[in-house]
Motif scaffolding. Structure first.
Motif, short mmCIF file in Angstrom:
data_model
loop_
_atom_site.label_atom_id
_atom_site.label_comp_id
_atom_site.label_asym_id
_atom_site.label_seq_id
_atom_site.Cartn_x
_atom_site.Cartn_y
_atom_site.Cartn_z
N ASN A 281 29.91 -41.94 25.74
CA ASN A 281 29.04 -43.00 26.21
C ASN A 281 29.35 -44.32 25.54
O ASN A 281 29.31 -45.38 26.16
CB ASN A 281 27.58 -42.64 25.94
CG ASN A 281 26.87 -42.33 27.22
OD1 ASN A 281 27.35 -42.67 28.28
ND2 ASN A 281 25.73 -41.68 27.10
N THR A 282 29.65 -44.24 24.27
CA THR A 282 29.91 -45.49 23.57
C THR A 282 31.33 -45.97 23.82
O THR A 282 31.58 -47.14 24.01
CB THR A 282 29.74 -45.30 22.06
OG1 THR A 282 30.65 -44.27 21.65
CG2 THR A 282 28.33 -44.85 21.77
N ILE A 285 32.67 -44.76 28.56
CA ILE A 285 32.05 -45.03 29.85
C ILE A 285 31.89 -46.52 30.06
O ILE A 285 31.28 -47.21 29.26
CB ILE A 285 30.68 -44.34 29.95
CG1 ILE A 285 30.88 -42.84 29.97
CG2 ILE A 285 29.98 -44.77 31.21
CD1 ILE A 285 29.63 -42.09 30.26
N ASN A 286 32.40 -46.93 31.12
CA ASN A 286 32.24 -48.32 31.48
C ASN A 286 30.95 -48.48 32.26
O ASN A 286 30.75 -47.81 33.25
CB ASN A 286 33.44 -48.74 32.34
CG ASN A 286 33.47 -50.23 32.55
OD1 ASN A 286 32.44 -50.88 32.51
ND2 ASN A 286 34.66 -50.75 32.77
N PRO A 287 30.11 -49.34 31.78
CA PRO A 287 28.83 -49.48 32.47
C PRO A 287 29.00 -49.89 33.92
O PRO A 287 28.12 -49.70 34.73
CB PRO A 287 28.10 -50.58 31.71
CG PRO A 287 28.85 -50.79 30.47
CD PRO A 287 30.18 -50.15 30.57
N LEU A 289 30.90 -48.58 35.84
CA LEU A 289 31.34 -47.45 36.63
C LEU A 289 30.33 -47.14 37.70
O LEU A 289 29.15 -46.97 37.43
CB LEU A 289 31.48 -46.22 35.74
CG LEU A 289 32.86 -45.91 35.21
CD1 LEU A 289 32.83 -44.60 34.47
CD2 LEU A 289 33.87 -45.84 36.33
N PRO A 291 29.28 -44.31 39.90
CA PRO A 291 29.52 -42.89 40.05
C PRO A 291 29.98 -42.50 41.44
O PRO A 291 30.64 -41.50 41.61
CB PRO A 291 28.17 -42.25 39.76
CG PRO A 291 27.44 -43.27 38.96
CD PRO A 291 27.95 -44.60 39.41
N LYS B 28 25.01 -42.56 33.12
CA LYS B 28 25.10 -43.97 33.47
C LYS B 28 23.89 -44.72 32.95
O LYS B 28 24.01 -45.79 32.35
CB LYS B 28 25.17 -44.12 35.00
CG LYS B 28 26.50 -44.62 35.48
CD LYS B 28 26.38 -45.12 36.86
CE LYS B 28 26.37 -46.62 37.03
NZ LYS B 28 26.67 -47.50 36.03
N LEU B 30 21.98 -43.92 30.57
CA LEU B 30 22.02 -44.00 29.12
C LEU B 30 22.97 -45.09 28.65
O LEU B 30 22.68 -45.85 27.73
CB LEU B 30 22.46 -42.66 28.54
CG LEU B 30 21.37 -41.62 28.44
CD1 LEU B 30 21.94 -40.34 27.90
CD2 LEU B 30 20.28 -42.12 27.51
N SER B 31 24.09 -45.13 29.27
CA SER B 31 25.07 -46.10 28.79
C SER B 31 24.64 -47.51 29.12
O SER B 31 24.99 -48.45 28.42
CB SER B 31 26.44 -45.80 29.40
OG SER B 31 26.38 -45.97 30.80
N MET B 32 23.88 -47.61 30.17
CA MET B 32 23.45 -48.96 30.51
C MET B 32 22.31 -49.41 29.63
O MET B 32 22.17 -50.58 29.32
CB MET B 32 23.03 -49.03 31.98
CG MET B 32 24.19 -49.11 32.92
SD MET B 32 23.70 -49.02 34.63
CE MET B 32 22.62 -50.42 34.75
#
Lengths: 350, 161
Positions: A281-282, A285-287, A289, A291, B28, B30-32
């Protein structure tokens, strides 16, 4: 005054696999429950059968005395004639007995008809011969007559509550066997067996208990339990197929251990992946993204409203799963690098 | 377009696809929510907890309410969430909450072998069930766990590249 009950034990069907159920106390009304079990089990032992047989045949002449009930007297009178008869003959004769029972009046009529009915049922359903031939070494397991038989017994023969009889009746509730009308003969056989059983009792006690239990249900409780156990073993077989590498295991305990280990390992794997996900997540993962691009197949309204730039995921596979993704990852960007990164992250995160 | 892709999947509504969908959504989110990567252990742990909750919740919700273990799992997560929330506001009251969560039918616990009890502990919601039902739930749970591991592996591989 003895009762002329039952007890014929016959080999009804092959023993269930390894279904050694725990012993449940089935003593409904009988005193010598244990001894009756032992008595029955003794029949299984071929060693005893000739002894029983001889004594039974020898005592057949005494049968007439036993039943106080005239109906049963009829039955008894006819019984010896069936000694060496073939099965079909016995069927017919049972029909006669049944009718003769039905003709009689009085208190025992009902019981008699019930008896007759039971005999008919049993004879029709069973494969073995009842009287003479059945005595020839087929005293395997106890046959359980219907509960009504027990009632008839009590009506007809009140009197000497002989020890084994009530116990035997109780056991014979659900299972039917060929030795239907073997009241009287059975009775003597039981006595013999009991004597023998006493001798063998201490040495074979547990084994005999198991044998007794396996063949027949003695009460509604044990029947339900047996059904339950069978269902459980069925489930265990299904689980065996689910858990890899458990084909050769037989036995509930070992199987359960394997299942527990497997579930634990799966849960551990999920935990590890969770921690990796935390890291991903840190780092990964690109925000932005979307899905829907990765999953491709899923179009749901919620995706469309997401802000952020949508990165082109052209190299991504259409589906996210299994082989396709793996192959893509292998051919695609540095899977090794990703793994290393993950390992480092693992150390750091946890 | 989307329908083509959906139909191209082997089983569009299988557990795997449902779970993947929800899990990705949760990740998603969470990451946002998070501002940026924080390095402290506490934050990492919190994040881990959140991801874990997301994984379990998405798994359980994709399984559906028919399975007892899914329900129990969701209940646990919710209680934990509520518990932690309440902890911040009402210090001593959380004891009550926890008691409520523990009050499950204990009839089936003492009976049974050692392994049966340990299996009950493993499978969520296994305390209040009979053995037969426990075996049922275990079977389904194993299936779903396997699917979950596969999907999560794939997703994380994908995202960490």
């Amino acid at each position: 005054m003895d009762r002329g009950v039952v007890m014929a034990s016959c080999e009804i069907e092959p023993f269930y696999g390894s279904n050694w159920d725990s012993i449940t106390s089935v003593n409904r009304g009988g005193n010598l429950e244990n001894s009756s079990y032992f008595a029955q089990n003794e029949f299984n032992d071929p060693h005893y059968s000739p002894v029983l047989e001889n004594q039974i045949l020898a005592r057949s002449s005494h049968l007439v005395h036993f039943p106080s009930d005239p109906n049963l007297l009829d039955l008894v009178a006819k019984a010896p004639s069936f000694g060496s008869g073939c099965f079909s003959e016995m069927d017919n004769s049972f029909g006669n007995i049944h009718s003769s029972f039905a003709q009689n009046n009085g208190v025992s009529t009902q019981s008699a008809s019930r008896n007759g009915a039971i005999y008919l049922d049993q004879c029709q359903t069973s494969e073995h011969r009842v009287f003479g031939d059945s005595f020839n070494g087929k005293w395997k397991r106890k046959v359980s007559f219907g509960a009504s038989f027990k009632n008839a017994e009590e009506h007809g023969k009140d009197a000497s509550e002989d020890t084994e009889s009530p116990g035997e009746h109780d056991e014979m509730n659900k299972k039917f066997g060929p030795n239907c009308s073997t009241n009287l003969r059975g009775k003597q056989g039981v006595e013999q067996a009991k004597n023998n059983a006493v001798v063998a009792e201490p040495s074979k006690e547990n084994y005999l208990h198991m044998r007794a239990k396996r063949g027949h249900a003695t009460s509604s409780h044990s029947l339900a339990e047996r059904v339950r156990r069978e269902r459980i073993s069925e489930r265990m077989k299904l689980l065996q197929e689910l858990v890899p590498g458990c084909n050769k295991i037989t036995g509930k305990a070992v199987m359960l251990d394997e299942i527990i280990n497997y579930v634990q390992s799966l849960q551990h794997q999920v935990e590890i992946l969770n921690s990796q996900g935390g890291n991903a997540n840190t780092h990964g993962i690109n925000p932005g993204l979307n899905p829907s691009h990765t999953l491709r197949g899923f179009s749901h309204g919620s995706f469309n409203g997401l802000p952020g730039t949508v990165q082109p995921f052209c190299p991504l596979p259409h589906t996210l799963f299994d082989d396709e993704l793996r192959s893509i990852l292998q051919t695609g960007s540095g899977s090794n690098a990703a793994r290393d990164k993950r390992d480092v992250n693992d150390d750091g995160a946890m | 377009m989307t329908s083509d892709h959906i139909s191209s999947l082997r089983n569009p509504s299988s557990i795997k696809t449902r779970f993947a969908h929800r899990f990705v959504l949760a990740l998603k989110k969470l990451s946002m929510d998070r501002a940026s990567s924080s390095v402290s252990m506490a934050d990492r742990y919190k994040r881990y907890r959140k991801v874990r909750a997301a994984a379990y919740a998405s798994m359980a919700s994709s399984v559906g309410p028919k399975r007892a273990w899914a329900r129990a799992l969701l209940r646990k997560i919710r209680n934990r969430k509520m518990g932690s929330n309440l902890m911040k506001r009402l210090g001593s009251r959380t004891g009550l909450l926890k008691k409520r969560t523990v009050l499950k039918p204990r009839n089936h616990r003492e009976m049974g072998s050692e392994q049966e009890n340990s299996l009950r502990e493993l499978v969520p919601g296994g305390e209040g069930m009979e053995f037969y039902r426990l075996l049922n739930e275990t079977g389904h749970y194993i299936k779903c766990l396997r699917a979950q591991v596969k999907v999560m592996k794939n997703i994380i591989d994908l995202y960490s590249n």
